[in-house]
Design a protein around this motif. Structure first.
Motif, PDB file in Angstrom:
ATOM      1  N   ASP A 393      17.795  -5.505   1.577  1.00  0.00           N
ATOM      2  CA  ASP A 393      18.843  -6.370   2.414  1.00  0.00           C
ATOM      3  C   ASP A 393      20.167  -5.431   1.905  1.00  0.00           C
ATOM      4  O   ASP A 393      20.991  -5.401   2.896  1.00  0.00           O
ATOM      5  N   GLU A 394      20.318  -4.935   0.892  1.00  0.00           N
ATOM      6  CA  GLU A 394      21.487  -4.254   0.606  1.00  0.00           C
ATOM      7  C   GLU A 394      21.658  -2.880   1.087  1.00  0.00           C
ATOM      8  O   GLU A 394      22.660  -2.605   1.691  1.00  0.00           O
ATOM      9  N   VAL A 395      20.633  -2.364   1.235  1.00  0.00           N
ATOM     10  CA  VAL A 395      20.679  -0.624   1.343  1.00  0.00           C
ATOM     11  C   VAL A 395      19.824  -0.269   2.708  1.00  0.00           C
ATOM     12  O   VAL A 395      20.045   0.683   3.198  1.00  0.00           O
ATOM     13  N   GLY A 396      18.931  -1.223   3.112  1.00  0.00           N
ATOM     14  CA  GLY A 396      18.015  -0.770   4.137  1.00  0.00           C
ATOM     15  C   GLY A 396      16.755   0.018   3.703  1.00  0.00           C
ATOM     16  O   GLY A 396      16.737   0.485   2.560  1.00  0.00           O
ATOM     17  N   THR A 397      15.703   0.114   4.601  1.00  0.00           N
ATOM     18  CA  THR A 397      14.578   0.498   4.319  1.00  0.00           C
ATOM     19  C   THR A 397      14.596   2.218   4.028  1.00  0.00           C
ATOM     20  O   THR A 397      13.967   2.669   2.826  1.00  0.00           O
ATOM     21  N   ASP A 398      15.360   3.096   4.973  1.00  0.00           N
ATOM     22  CA  ASP A 398      15.355   4.342   4.615  1.00  0.00           C
ATOM     23  C   ASP A 398      16.122   4.755   3.377  1.00  0.00           C
ATOM     24  O   ASP A 398      15.567   5.501   2.614  1.00  0.00           O
ATOM     25  N   VAL A 399      17.079   3.817   3.061  1.00  0.00           N
ATOM     26  CA  VAL A 399      17.763   4.459   1.672  1.00  0.00           C
ATOM     27  C   VAL A 399      16.993   4.126   0.413  1.00  0.00           C
ATOM     28  O   VAL A 399      16.829   4.848  -0.286  1.00  0.00           O
ATOM     29  N   ALA A 400      16.384   2.860   0.573  1.00  0.00           N
ATOM     30  CA  ALA A 400      15.520   2.614  -0.514  1.00  0.00           C
ATOM     31  C   ALA A 400      14.364   3.746  -0.679  1.00  0.00           C
ATOM     32  O   ALA A 400      14.105   3.912  -1.618  1.00  0.00           O
ATOM     33  N   ARG A 401      13.662   3.865   0.574  1.00  0.00           N
ATOM     34  CA  ARG A 401      12.538   4.849   0.314  1.00  0.00           C
ATOM     35  C   ARG A 401      12.971   6.073  -0.200  1.00  0.00           C
ATOM     36  O   ARG A 401      12.310   6.465  -1.043  1.00  0.00           O
ATOM     37  N   PHE A 402      14.201   6.459   0.328  1.00  0.00           N
ATOM     38  CA  PHE A 402      14.579   7.904   0.033  1.00  0.00           C
ATOM     39  C   PHE A 402      14.894   8.066  -1.303  1.00  0.00           C
ATOM     40  O   PHE A 402      14.401   8.823  -1.992  1.00  0.00           O
ATOM     41  N   TYR A 403      15.695   6.907  -2.032  1.00  0.00           N
ATOM     42  CA  TYR A 403      16.040   7.008  -3.386  1.00  0.00           C
ATOM     43  C   TYR A 403      14.707   6.748  -4.254  1.00  0.00           C
ATOM     44  O   TYR A 403      14.939   7.550  -5.318  1.00  0.00           O
ATOM     45  N   LEU A 404      14.089   5.899  -3.850  1.00  0.00           N
ATOM     46  CA  LEU A 404      12.708   5.866  -4.936  1.00  0.00           C
ATOM     47  C   LEU A 404      11.732   6.947  -4.849  1.00  0.00           C
ATOM     48  O   LEU A 404      11.107   7.095  -5.674  1.00  0.00           O
ATOM     49  N   MET A 405      11.954   7.737  -3.863  1.00  0.00           N
ATOM     50  CA  MET A 405      10.827   9.072  -4.070  1.00  0.00           C
ATOM     51  C   MET A 405      11.666  10.334  -4.230  1.00  0.00           C
ATOM     52  O   MET A 405      10.932  11.308  -4.311  1.00  0.00           O
ATOM     53  N   MET A 406      12.917  10.210  -4.451  1.00  0.00           N
ATOM     54  CA  MET A 406      13.693  11.362  -4.725  1.00  0.00           C
ATOM     55  C   MET A 406      13.623  12.088  -6.183  1.00  0.00           C
ATOM     56  O   MET A 406      13.904  13.084  -6.135  1.00  0.00           O
ATOM     57  N   ARG A 407      12.943  11.282  -7.116  1.00  0.00           N
ATOM     58  CA  ARG A 407      12.987  11.898  -8.457  1.00  0.00           C
ATOM     59  C   ARG A 407      11.359  11.891  -8.686  1.00  0.00           C
ATOM     60  O   ARG A 407      10.360  11.153  -8.337  1.00  0.00           O
ATOM     61  N   LYS A 408      11.196  12.742  -9.576  1.00  0.00           N
ATOM     62  CA  LYS A 408       9.759  13.118  -9.707  1.00  0.00           C
ATOM     63  C   LYS A 408       9.482  11.901 -10.817  1.00  0.00           C
ATOM     64  O   LYS A 408      10.225  11.350 -11.227  1.00  0.00           O
ATOM     65  N   ALA A 409       8.002  11.858 -10.824  1.00  0.00           N
ATOM     66  CA  ALA A 409       7.487  10.466 -11.437  1.00  0.00           C
ATOM     67  C   ALA A 409       8.098  10.431 -13.044  1.00  0.00           C
ATOM     68  O   ALA A 409       8.069   9.516 -13.499  1.00  0.00           O
ATOM     69  N   ASP A 410       7.798  11.802 -13.585  1.00  0.00           N
ATOM     70  CA  ASP A 410       8.061  11.632 -14.945  1.00  0.00           C
ATOM     71  C   ASP A 410       9.407  11.055 -15.426  1.00  0.00           C
ATOM     72  O   ASP A 410       9.767  11.075 -16.407  1.00  0.00           O
ATOM     73  N   SER A 411      10.267  11.311 -14.522  1.00  0.00           N
ATOM     74  CA  SER A 411      11.858  11.042 -14.849  1.00  0.00           C
ATOM     75  C   SER A 411      12.077   9.443 -14.629  1.00  0.00           C
ATOM     76  O   SER A 411      11.654   8.932 -13.747  1.00  0.00           O
ATOM     77  N   LEU A 490       1.023  16.140  -5.981  1.00  0.00           N
ATOM     78  CA  LEU A 490       1.408  14.662  -5.818  1.00  0.00           C
ATOM     79  C   LEU A 490       2.919  14.153  -6.270  1.00  0.00           C
ATOM     80  O   LEU A 490       3.188  13.535  -7.017  1.00  0.00           O
ATOM     81  N   ALA A 491       3.810  15.142  -5.815  1.00  0.00           N
ATOM     82  CA  ALA A 491       5.027  15.246  -6.175  1.00  0.00           C
ATOM     83  C   ALA A 491       5.847  15.046  -4.730  1.00  0.00           C
ATOM     84  O   ALA A 491       6.582  16.008  -4.218  1.00  0.00           O
ATOM     85  N   PRO A 492       6.035  13.981  -4.183  1.00  0.00           N
ATOM     86  CA  PRO A 492       6.871  13.665  -3.090  1.00  0.00           C
ATOM     87  C   PRO A 492       8.404  14.165  -3.249  1.00  0.00           C
ATOM     88  O   PRO A 492       9.010  14.511  -2.042  1.00  0.00           O
ATOM     89  N   HIS A 493       9.053  14.128  -4.056  1.00  0.00           N
ATOM     90  CA  HIS A 493      10.389  14.605  -4.496  1.00  0.00           C
ATOM     91  C   HIS A 493      10.502  15.781  -4.004  1.00  0.00           C
ATOM     92  O   HIS A 493      11.664  16.243  -3.640  1.00  0.00           O
ATOM     93  N   ARG A 494       9.557  16.876  -3.859  1.00  0.00           N
ATOM     94  CA  ARG A 494       9.643  18.238  -3.622  1.00  0.00           C
ATOM     95  C   ARG A 494      10.025  18.326  -2.232  1.00  0.00           C
ATOM     96  O   ARG A 494      10.905  19.019  -1.727  1.00  0.00           O
ATOM     97  N   ALA A 495       9.332  17.201  -1.549  1.00  0.00           N
ATOM     98  CA  ALA A 495       9.582  17.322  -0.068  1.00  0.00           C
ATOM     99  C   ALA A 495      11.000  16.853   0.370  1.00  0.00           C
ATOM    100  O   ALA A 495      11.632  17.274   1.266  1.00  0.00           O
ATOM    101  N   ILE A 496      11.225  15.956  -0.475  1.00  0.00           N
ATOM    102  CA  ILE A 496      12.685  15.322  -0.093  1.00  0.00           C
ATOM    103  C   ILE A 496      13.808  16.593  -0.459  1.00  0.00           C
ATOM    104  O   ILE A 496      14.771  16.800   0.220  1.00  0.00           O
ATOM    105  N   PHE A 497      13.569  17.161  -1.553  1.00  0.00           N
ATOM    106  CA  PHE A 497      14.665  18.292  -1.891  1.00  0.00           C
ATOM    107  C   PHE A 497      14.401  19.448  -0.692  1.00  0.00           C
ATOM    108  O   PHE A 497      15.425  20.074  -0.639  1.00  0.00           O
TER     109      PHE A 497
END
Length: 555
Positions: A393-411, A490-497
């Motif tokens: 509701d607050e940020v929308g789907t794209d922002v939520a998806r982007f932020y949640l996959m932007m970091r590597k799982a380990d962090s 298995l590191a989607p954040h690399r695609a984001i970067f």
RNA sequence: GCGCCAGUAGCUCAGCUGGAUAGAGCAACGGCCUUCUAAGCCGUAGGUCACAGGUUCGACCCCUGUCUGGCGUACCA
């Protein structure tokens, strides 16, 4: 694409050196051909001479000299070579090599970036797997997006992907859920009620109670068994969870109910199989699994003295079913709080004769939420968490998806709600999407001016000589390799970067050079640049869509 | 105590199997819109890569130890 081509050439030269007695083949497969980080160090660089130096007991720069001699015979794509630093051989390619990458990209279109390296391997990706005790929290959100992105990446790299959600709607948790609902149900009629000590305190329980009252009136007032309450709660909570997943663009091929493992006798058969192998024993009225035989510190209880299994037993049985369904690779996406079960499940699988190396567990660290600069503590039971729905509701789907996959799982992932909500402009999501929209805008303009976009492929690409243009070409040429690396690791954040880097290069180029400018840019150059624009736009689009993000044509 | 993860610019984080002078985005400061979208660009500033040893031609990366934070270490899931 280009790197692979060059690697073949470098490998051939290495082999030639071996056959000519310049060096042994000890360094085979040990050296790399990579794009240097810094400008002016060539399009690619190889450390072969330095890798060999130790093995051959020779001076690296001398070896580099020999390598350059051999390589200089390969002048089809190589323009020039230089020896640098401690013994790097920097390789400068002819610009045409980069200019020509555009044709295959435009030809591949929406398929550019797809590959077949997965070779049709059957992969099961298990993720979310939240029990129906409440709405999805932001931690589940991270897992949903991470798992979904992994599944998408594996799909486009040629894997046959199956998405599964494992859940349990039975047992103690569910009893508490039902009792919590009943208490709220009585409460809303102002009847005496006892709310369970460890009950679920969220508003959603009250809503469920209200729904139940609206439907059944007071007919459940004397109900002793919590079952009808539990059933309604599970039904509505699952509806809620499905709705949330739908909003996020996350879909599953199957929901696997833990309870089916009991109904089908899989739980019992695991125990009896382990018993036959002498890997379980009774102690203090409980059944223990000899996990110490598998290198663990202590044995674990799999059936409590009450006769109820612990979570480990169904987990093991579930994973055995994964193997029985013939998957080549099983990826489990879990929160780090589940770390303790991993060795138990692995031990169980080994004990049952399965190759546990076919299971890869991606453990993601927690999401820490901040709001008004303060840390938000999260607990489903106390309902002091932020739900994925609220986040959307607050940020929308794209922002939520982007932020949640932007970091590597380990962090650990810090999600600043204020920032994400107000960051409408200085947001990496929009930074990338804006890049795509800008390019679309140029292509629109070209069309308006009557430039035939269909004929772009006939453009003279040798006119793309600006440094920014060559840089963009290099980056988009590396897109397939970047996707592969993100998928296989298995590191989607690399695609984001990758996309953020491409956006940076594009925006710089955009500000420095005009594509359409009849007065200052010759038509042939415009044609060539439009080709580049189309290629980069294609990569943005493919990259965004493969991650489940929108690629807006206007912003 | 033990196990896993993390510690990199003021903040949030990248840095893929060890490679050259340490990277981005925010935040700060100074510039750029009669010109294809300023949700953008250019510039400045900002670092003992937690700390101490070690391995080597070369270490943010590997090894050992220490410190700090998170998650586990249930007959909860």
């Amino acid at each position: 694409m280009i790197r692979e081509r060059l690697k073949v050439i470098v490998d051939a030269c290495f082999a030639k050196g071996v056959s000519e007695g310049k060096w042994s083949d000890a360094a085979a497969e040990k050296y790399t051909v990579e794009a240097p980080k810094r400008e002016g160090q060539g399009d690619f660089s190889t450390n072969m001479a330095m890798v060999m130096a130790g093995m051959e007991k020779k001076n690296p720069r001398e070896l580099a000299g020999t390598l350059v001699e051999i390589l200089s015979g390969e002048d089809e794509i190589i323009e020039r070579l230089e020896i640098a630093g401690p013994g790097f051989v920097n390789i400068f390619l002819k610009p045409a090599v980069w200019q020509e990458v555009l044709r295959p990209i435009l030809k591949a279109g929406d398929n550019f970036g797809r590959s077949t390296i997965g070779n049709g391997k059957k992969v099961l990706v298990e993720f979310v797997s939240a029990n129906p005790t409440g709405p999805l929290s932001i931690g589940h959100g991270r897992q949903a997006i991470l798992g979904d992105a992994i599944a998408r990446l594996l799909e486009i790299t040629g894997h046959e992907v199956f998405r599964e959600y494992y859940f349990n709607d039975a047992g103690r948790q569910m009893r508490v859920l039902g009792e919590s609902t009943r208490a709220r149900y009585l409460e809303l009629q102002d009847l005496p009620s006892t709310f369970p000590e460890d009950g679920y305190q969220g508003q959603y329980i009250k809503d469920i109670a209200q729904a139940l009252f609206d439907e059944k009136g007071d007919s459940l007032n004397t109900q002793e068994d919590a079952k009808p309450f539990t059933e309604k709660a599970v039904e509505l909570i699952f509806e809620n969870i499905s709705g949330t997943l739908e909003r996020m663009g996350v879909h599953f091929d199957n929901y696997f109910n833990e309870h089916s493992l009991y109904d089908n006798g899989h739980i019992d058969s695991v125990v009896s199989e382990l018993r036959e192998k002498g890997l379980v024993y009774e102690k203090d009225d409980a059944v223990w699994f000899k996990t110490s035989d598998f290198g663990q510190e202590q044995d674990r209880v799999i059936i409590k003295s009450s006769g109820e299994p612990t979570y480990r037993l169904p987990d093991i049985a579930y994973h055995r079913e994964k193997f029985r369904r013939n998957f080549d690779w099983m990826v489990d996406v879990f929160g780090s709080d589940h770390i303790a079960t991993v060795p138990d499940v692995m031990s169980g699988l080994e004990a049952l004769g399965y190759d546990s190396s076919k299971v890869t567990v991606v453990l993601h660290q927690f999401v820490t939420l901040t709001r008004h600069g303060k840390l938000v503590k999260m607990s489903t039971r106390k309902a002091t968490f932020v739900t994925v729905d609220e986040l959307l509701d607050e940020v929308g789907t794209d922002v939520a998806r982007f932020y949640l996959m932007m970091r590597k799982a380990d962090s650990q992932l810090e999600f600043d709600l204020d920032l994400a909500a107000k960051q409408e402009k200085d947001n990496p999501v929009y930074y990338v999407q804006y890049g795509h929209a800008r390019l679309c805008s140029i292509l629109r303009r070209a069309k308006e001016m009557g430039i035939d976009v269909e004929k772009l492929e006939q453009a003279d690409l040798s006119l793309l000589v600006e440094a920014e243009e060559l840089q963009l070409l290099k980056t988009i040429a590396a897109f397939p390799a970047s996707v592969e690396s993100a998928a296989l690791d298995l590191a989607p954040h690399r695609a984001i970067f990758f996309l953020m880097e491409l956006a940076g290069e594009l925006h710089s180029y955009y500000n420095k050079h005009k594509v359409i400018d009849p007065e200052n840019v010759p038509q042939a150059v415009t044609q060539a640049r439009l080709c580049l624009v189309a290629g980069v736009q294609q990569v943005f689009k493919n990259g965004l869509l493969m991650l489940g993000l929108n690629a807006p044509e206007k912003m």
